[in-house]
Design an enzyme around this catalytic site. Sequence first.
Site: not given
Length: 319
Positions: A50, A136, A234, A276
């Site tokens: 992402h 996910e 995250n 990411s």
Amino acid sequence: MTFAPTKPPLRVVLCAPRGFCAGVVRAIDVVERALEIYGAPVYVRHEIVHNRTVVDALKAKGVIFIEELSEAPPGPHPVIFSAHGVAKTVLEEAKTRNLFTVDATCPLVTKVHREAQAHFKRGRRIILIGHARHPEVIGTIGQLPPGAVTLVSTIEDVERLAPAGGEIAYVTQTTLSVDDTREIVAALERRFPTIHAPPVGDICYATTNRQQAVKAAARGVEAVIVVGAANSSNSLRLREVAEREGCAAQLVADVRAIDWGALEGVRSVALSAGASAPEVLVERIIEALGERFAIAIETLRTASESEAFPLPRALREAV
């Protein structure tokens, strides 16, 4: 004679670890190695990670990002599954269409898949702690038949669960807030004292380490900037961690998204990046801070990372 105005001082605390984790490095390496071996185009189902900067750079090299397998033609050019993992139905569809696939699912996500499958074989009811509609979570739920996994995102969700009619177990999304998940797990254990927990926590090391660094930094600064995409779980959690510590925080995709007004009068800021987000985005923000402030940079390191994951066998054998 006129003098240039003096820049206000700004203490910049760089959180470490930050940025790319081993799973993201592996996923990007998978795509780039596939390009080297098979040539363009290479198809990737969903964003490989992402981050728009990463995606755009791969597009420029000949990667075609798709959302459905029907967009990929059969033939010698591979279809790569993203680091977030996919449901078994996707794998079955690819096999039916004779697509050449390469799985870049993060090994730590695969670990959660295997845990859920093991619980299912033992006849246990499975609770997944995670965020609805996240790739996910969709992939983890999709490892098992419909209805085998129940998703909870809050303590309130836990309270609404039906009483256990047998053995019960939980697994978690790998990119959750450590603190929030701890509270949800505690609620599950209160309701179901014999619930089976993962032998090792499912929240990945990189998520945990980045949150710990931001938490420590937020206690000593006035503001926090997190570099990451708005759809990156995250990265969102990093902003929330800073806010939980009572620190003003903003999540920015890149330097162009910074709210400079929010930094007026601020004399200390911490800077981190989601797993990411490439380091070049952090470097550009430091440059922009240096244009506006007299910056003094320091690093706050709370953990060291040396993890590395091998490429999928298909690519290793091709090499």
